[in-house]
Design a protein around this motif. Structure first.
Motif, PDB file in Angstrom:
ATOM      1  N   MET A   1       0.805  -1.267   0.024  1.00 48.60           N
ATOM      2  CA  MET A   1      -0.090  -0.067  -0.035  1.00 48.60           C
ATOM      3  C   MET A   1       0.766   1.296   0.001  1.00 48.60           C
ATOM      4  SD  MET A   1      -2.777   1.267   2.608  1.00 48.60           S
ATOM      5  CE  MET A   1      -3.919   2.235   2.017  1.00 48.60           C
ATOM      6  N   GLN A   2       0.593   2.194  -0.817  1.00 48.75           N
ATOM      7  CA  GLN A   2       1.251   3.495  -0.957  1.00 48.75           C
ATOM      8  C   GLN A   2       1.151   4.375   0.206  1.00 48.75           C
ATOM      9  OE1 GLN A   2       3.122   3.819  -3.824  1.00 48.75           O
ATOM     10  NE2 GLN A   2       3.820   6.057  -3.641  1.00 48.75           N
ATOM     11  N   VAL A   3       2.055   4.915   0.666  1.00 48.58           N
ATOM     12  CA  VAL A   3       1.698   5.769   2.143  1.00 48.58           C
ATOM     13  C   VAL A   3       1.746   7.138   1.204  1.00 48.58           C
ATOM     14  CG1 VAL A   3       2.654   6.617   3.859  1.00 48.58           C
ATOM     15  CG2 VAL A   3       2.709   4.166   3.419  1.00 48.58           C
ATOM     16  N   PRO A   4       0.663   8.126   1.572  1.00 50.97           N
ATOM     17  CA  PRO A   4       1.002   9.502   0.996  1.00 50.97           C
ATOM     18  C   PRO A   4       1.962  10.219   1.742  1.00 50.97           C
ATOM     19  CG  PRO A   4      -1.339   8.975   2.210  1.00 50.97           C
ATOM     20  CD  PRO A   4      -0.633   7.985   2.154  1.00 50.97           C
ATOM     21  N   ILE A   5       2.653  11.012   0.807  1.00 48.24           N
ATOM     22  CA  ILE A   5       3.563  12.107   1.481  1.00 48.24           C
ATOM     23  C   ILE A   5       3.339  13.205   1.109  1.00 48.24           C
ATOM     24  CG2 ILE A   5       6.165  12.606   1.406  1.00 48.24           C
ATOM     25  CD1 ILE A   5       6.544   9.488   0.876  1.00 48.24           C
ATOM     26  N   LEU A   6       2.866  14.217   2.223  1.00 46.82           N
ATOM     27  CA  LEU A   6       2.518  15.649   1.863  1.00 46.82           C
ATOM     28  C   LEU A   6       3.488  16.486   1.905  1.00 46.82           C
ATOM     29  CD1 LEU A   6      -0.844  15.288   3.718  1.00 46.82           C
ATOM     30  CD2 LEU A   6      -0.442  15.088   1.211  1.00 46.82           C
ATOM     31  N   LYS A   7       3.775  17.582   1.309  1.00 54.11           N
ATOM     32  CA  LYS A   7       4.636  18.584   1.447  1.00 54.11           C
ATOM     33  C   LYS A   7       4.003  19.848   2.139  1.00 54.11           C
ATOM     34  CE  LYS A   7       8.104  21.500  -1.188  1.00 54.11           C
ATOM     35  NZ  LYS A   7       7.744  22.771  -0.135  1.00 54.11           N
ATOM     36  N   GLN A   8       4.436  20.055   3.199  1.00 50.36           N
ATOM     37  CA  GLN A   8       4.087  21.130   3.900  1.00 50.36           C
ATOM     38  C   GLN A   8       5.157  22.174   4.303  1.00 50.36           C
ATOM     39  OE1 GLN A   8       0.799  21.897   5.054  1.00 50.36           O
ATOM     40  NE2 GLN A   8       1.529  23.648   5.920  1.00 50.36           N
ATOM     41  N   GLY A   9       5.124  23.181   3.356  1.00 38.01           N
ATOM     42  CA  GLY A   9       6.349  24.182   3.458  1.00 38.01           C
ATOM     43  C   GLY A   9       7.580  23.299   3.381  1.00 38.01           C
ATOM     44  N   ALA A  10       8.725  23.720   4.371  1.00 37.36           N
ATOM     45  CA  ALA A  10       9.965  22.877   4.302  1.00 37.36           C
ATOM     46  C   ALA A  10       9.861  21.504   4.897  1.00 37.36           C
ATOM     47  CB  ALA A  10      10.815  23.630   5.088  1.00 37.36           C
ATOM     48  N   TYR A  11       8.603  21.048   5.320  1.00 37.62           N
ATOM     49  CA  TYR A  11       8.589  19.586   5.770  1.00 37.62           C
ATOM     50  C   TYR A  11       7.766  18.628   4.571  1.00 37.62           C
ATOM     51  CZ  TYR A  11       9.417  22.466   9.988  1.00 37.62           C
ATOM     52  OH  TYR A  11       9.686  23.487  10.808  1.00 37.62           O
ATOM     53  N   LEU A  12       7.885  17.412   5.200  1.00 40.96           N
ATOM     54  CA  LEU A  12       7.344  16.222   4.434  1.00 40.96           C
ATOM     55  C   LEU A  12       6.423  15.619   5.660  1.00 40.96           C
ATOM     56  CD1 LEU A  12      10.171  14.708   1.926  1.00 40.96           C
ATOM     57  CD2 LEU A  12       7.951  16.419   1.359  1.00 40.96           C
ATOM     58  N   ILE A  13       5.256  15.347   5.262  1.00 42.81           N
ATOM     59  CA  ILE A  13       4.424  14.527   6.414  1.00 42.81           C
ATOM     60  C   ILE A  13       4.039  13.169   5.551  1.00 42.81           C
ATOM     61  CG2 ILE A  13       2.368  14.354   7.735  1.00 42.81           C
ATOM     62  CD1 ILE A  13       2.621  17.472   7.647  1.00 42.81           C
ATOM     63  N   ALA A  14       4.519  12.045   6.021  1.00 42.85           N
ATOM     64  CA  ALA A  14       4.010  10.762   5.652  1.00 42.85           C
ATOM     65  C   ALA A  14       3.318  10.151   6.758  1.00 42.85           C
ATOM     66  CB  ALA A  14       5.274   9.821   5.666  1.00 42.85           C
ATOM     67  N   SER A  15       1.925   9.972   6.244  1.00 48.79           N
ATOM     68  CA  SER A  15       0.939   9.759   7.307  1.00 48.79           C
ATOM     69  C   SER A  15       0.343   8.132   6.775  1.00 48.79           C
ATOM     70  CB  SER A  15      -0.437  10.587   7.112  1.00 48.79           C
ATOM     71  OG  SER A  15      -1.516  10.154   7.889  1.00 48.79           O
ATOM     72  N   ILE A  16       0.896   7.271   7.557  1.00 50.95           N
ATOM     73  CA  ILE A  16       0.583   5.978   7.482  1.00 50.95           C
ATOM     74  C   ILE A  16      -1.072   5.424   7.670  1.00 50.95           C
ATOM     75  CG2 ILE A  16       0.959   3.477   7.947  1.00 50.95           C
ATOM     76  CD1 ILE A  16       3.776   4.345   8.784  1.00 50.95           C
ATOM     77  N   GLN A  17      -1.633   5.027   6.742  1.00 51.47           N
ATOM     78  CA  GLN A  17      -3.134   4.880   6.647  1.00 51.47           C
ATOM     79  C   GLN A  17      -3.536   3.381   7.057  1.00 51.47           C
ATOM     80  OE1 GLN A  17      -5.241   7.419   5.444  1.00 51.47           O
ATOM     81  NE2 GLN A  17      -3.046   8.360   5.735  1.00 51.47           N
ATOM     82  N   SER A  18      -2.942   2.623   7.090  1.00 50.18           N
ATOM     83  CA  SER A  18      -3.013   0.979   7.658  1.00 50.18           C
ATOM     84  C   SER A  18      -1.776   0.436   7.667  1.00 50.18           C
ATOM     85  CB  SER A  18      -3.700   0.446   6.311  1.00 50.18           C
ATOM     86  OG  SER A  18      -3.113   0.408   5.127  1.00 50.18           O
ATOM     87  N   ALA A  19      -1.952  -0.864   8.392  1.00 54.92           N
ATOM     88  CA  ALA A  19      -0.793  -1.665   8.510  1.00 54.92           C
ATOM     89  C   ALA A  19      -0.015  -1.966   7.213  1.00 54.92           C
ATOM     90  CB  ALA A  19      -1.240  -3.153   9.092  1.00 54.92           C
TER      91      ALA A  19
END
Length: 126
Positions: free
Chosen positions: A1-19
């Motif tokens: 499963m692909q984990v979405p990686i969001l760009k927020q300014g100078a940061y990246l946020i990877a939010s794991i959605q499931s196992a």
């Protein structure tokens, strides 16, 4: 499963959605390291709130991810480790030694703001 990686300014946020499978974890590691380079990110947040189990492979992969990103010049914080998961990890001797953790996304962002600001304003050697 692909984990979405969001760009927020100078940061990246990877939010794991499931196992995640072991292959998914390695894909996440590789994708985050590549995106840190692409976007010249100063910080990364990995949100593991939905995980109700963290085995030795997941712990080691997250620890490796943090060290790889550090070598690229960015700071990483793992957020959202559930109390039951933390308890089980301690009982099994699994550690995230050398890895910054925070209670939730808000605290993770505050940690990155504090850490990367200090890092940017510090004089460089050489």
């Amino acid at each position: 499963m692909q984990v979405p990686i969001l760009k927020q300014g100078a940061y990246l946020i990877a939010s794991i959605q499931s196992a995640l499978s072991d292959a998914d974890l390695m894909q996440l590691r590789d994708a985050l390291v590549a995106k840190v380079s692409t976007f010249r990110s100063r910080g990364v947040i990995v949100d593991v709130t939905v995980l109700d189990v963290m085995d030795s492979f997941a712990s080691r992969t997250l620890r490796d991810l943090v060290h790889m990103i550090k070598l690229r010049g960015a700071v990483t914080v793992i957020v959202g480790i559930q109390p039951e998961v933390a308890f089980a990890m301690v009982q099994l001797g699994l550690t995230l030694e050398g890895v910054a953790t925070a209670l939730d996304l808000e605290e993770g962002l505050a940690y990155l703001d504090q850490t990367t600001t200090r890092k940017v304003s510090a004089p460089r050697d050489g």
